[in-house]
Design an enzyme around this catalytic site. Structure first.
Site, short mmCIF file in Angstrom:
data_model
loop_
_atom_site.label_atom_id
_atom_site.label_comp_id
_atom_site.label_asym_id
_atom_site.label_seq_id
_atom_site.Cartn_x
_atom_site.Cartn_y
_atom_site.Cartn_z
CE LYS A 153 -3.72 -2.35 3.19
NZ LYS A 153 -4.04 -2.73 4.71
N GLY A 154 1.85 0.98 0.56
CA GLY A 154 2.74 2.28 0.49
C GLY A 154 2.97 3.50 -0.89
CD GLU A 178 7.51 -0.23 -2.90
OE1 GLU A 178 7.06 0.40 -2.19
OE2 GLU A 178 8.10 -1.36 -2.12
CG ASP A 179 6.79 2.66 0.50
OD1 ASP A 179 6.73 2.11 -0.32
OD2 ASP A 179 5.83 3.26 1.63
CG ASP A 204 14.52 0.31 5.15
OD1 ASP A 204 15.42 -0.15 5.00
OD2 ASP A 204 13.99 0.54 6.53
CE LYS A 250 15.03 4.90 6.41
NZ LYS A 250 14.18 4.18 7.50
CG ASP A 294 2.85 1.02 7.28
OD1 ASP A 294 3.50 1.16 6.56
OD2 ASP A 294 2.45 -0.34 8.17
NE ARG A 341 -0.88 1.97 4.89
CZ ARG A 341 -0.04 1.25 4.37
NH1 ARG A 341 1.57 1.59 3.82
NH2 ARG A 341 0.27 0.61 5.12
C1 PRP Z 1 7.23 -1.21 3.48
C2 PRP Z 1 7.52 0.20 2.08
C3 PRP Z 1 8.32 -0.81 0.26
C4 PRP Z 1 9.49 -1.98 1.79
C5 PRP Z 1 10.27 -1.61 2.16
O1 PRP Z 1 6.19 -2.04 2.72
O2 PRP Z 1 6.64 0.08 1.14
O3 PRP Z 1 7.31 -1.82 -0.39
O4 PRP Z 1 8.32 -2.08 3.22
O5 PRP Z 1 11.78 -2.04 2.59
P1 PRP Z 1 12.35 -3.76 1.80
O6 PRP Z 1 13.26 -2.78 1.37
O7 PRP Z 1 13.18 -3.63 3.43
O8 PRP Z 1 12.00 -4.61 1.16
P2 PRP Z 1 5.33 -3.24 3.84
O9 PRP Z 1 5.95 -3.64 3.55
O10 PRP Z 1 5.52 -2.81 5.40
O11 PRP Z 1 3.70 -2.55 3.61
P3 PRP Z 1 3.12 -1.62 2.64
O12 PRP Z 1 3.76 -0.73 1.41
O13 PRP Z 1 2.05 -2.08 2.38
O14 PRP Z 1 3.13 -0.91 3.97
MG MG Z 2 4.69 -0.69 5.68
MN MN Z 3 5.49 -1.40 0.82
#
Ligand code: PRP
Ligand code: MG
Ligand code: MN
Length: 181
Positions: free
Chosen positions: A42-43, A98-99, A102, A130, A158, A164
């Site tokens: 959802k990000g 993507e948002d 990480d 990041k 989030d 969000r």
């Molecule tokens: C978060 C963010 C990225 C991902 C990044 O999503 O939106 O999609 O984590 O992290 P990574 O590089 O360590 O994989 P999340 O899994 O929290 O789901 P969401 O988008 O629904 O919040």
């Molecule tokens: Mg998330």
């Molecule tokens: Mn995400």
């Protein structure tokens, strides 16, 4: 400002400027290409909606819902597809939106997944990067801004599914998540 926010890192105007810059880069590279902009839910929500309206090209959009963080500030390391893409990516150029990148696990997994479905190319556009936290070697073509290792929320990002809807991006007060970790 929301009471759980320590400080604002990117105002609405800051984000608008970043989105405009990224849209110009994408327009230059994708002009004449048949591509699908694929948002990772959802990000991606706020970013995707703003970005796609700034890119003056013909393209289609789709979404994948993936999650690895659940209700934690720490990645589980497992990436789950909760909603699959609904159009064929066979022979198409894919631009993932993507948002935040990480650890890179989400994008490493999704890139492989889309190449396995015969996508011609898979590139990544992320609002935030990041790089210090990367555990996988992935190439991110479009980066809005590089950010320090603080837990940020808002504009799609989030903590435990909250914040969000904030129109800006800010650092979450540690007191909000210190009991949970
Ligand atoms: C978060 C963010 C990225 C991902 C990044 O999503 O939106 O999609 O984590 O992290 P990574 O590089 O360590 O994989 P999340 O899994 O929290 O789901 P969401 O988008 O629904 O919040
Ligand atoms: Mg998330
Ligand atoms: Mn995400």
């Amino acid at each position: 400002m929301h009471k759980d926010i320590e400080k604002i890192l990117y105002s609405e105007q800051d984000i608008k400027n970043i989105v405009k810059r990224l849209a110009k880069e994408i327009e230059k590279d994708y002009n004449g290409k048949d591509f699908i902009m694929v948002g990772l839910l959802k990000g991606c929500v706020s970013f995707m909606v703003d970005l796609m309206r700034e890119v003056n090209l013909d393209f289609s959009i789709d979404f994948l819902a993936v999650s690895s963080y659940g209700n934690s500030t720490v990645s589980s390391g497992r990436v789950n597809i909760q909603k699959d893409i609904s159009t064929s990516v066979d022979g198409k150029h894919i631009l993932i939106v993507e948002d935040i990148v990480d650890s890179g696990r989400t994008l490493a997994f999704i890139s492989q997944y889309l190449y396995a479905k015969n996508a011609t190319s898979v590139k990544i556009c992320t609002l935030f990067n990041k790089p210090d936290r990367r555990v996988t070697d992935i190439d991110v073509a479009y980066v809005g801004s590089v950010i320090p290792d603080a837990f940020i929320v808002g504009y799609g990002l989030d903590y435990a599914e909250r914040y969000r809807n904030l129109p800006y991006v800010g650092v979450l007060k540690e007191s909000v998540y210190s009991q949970d970790t």
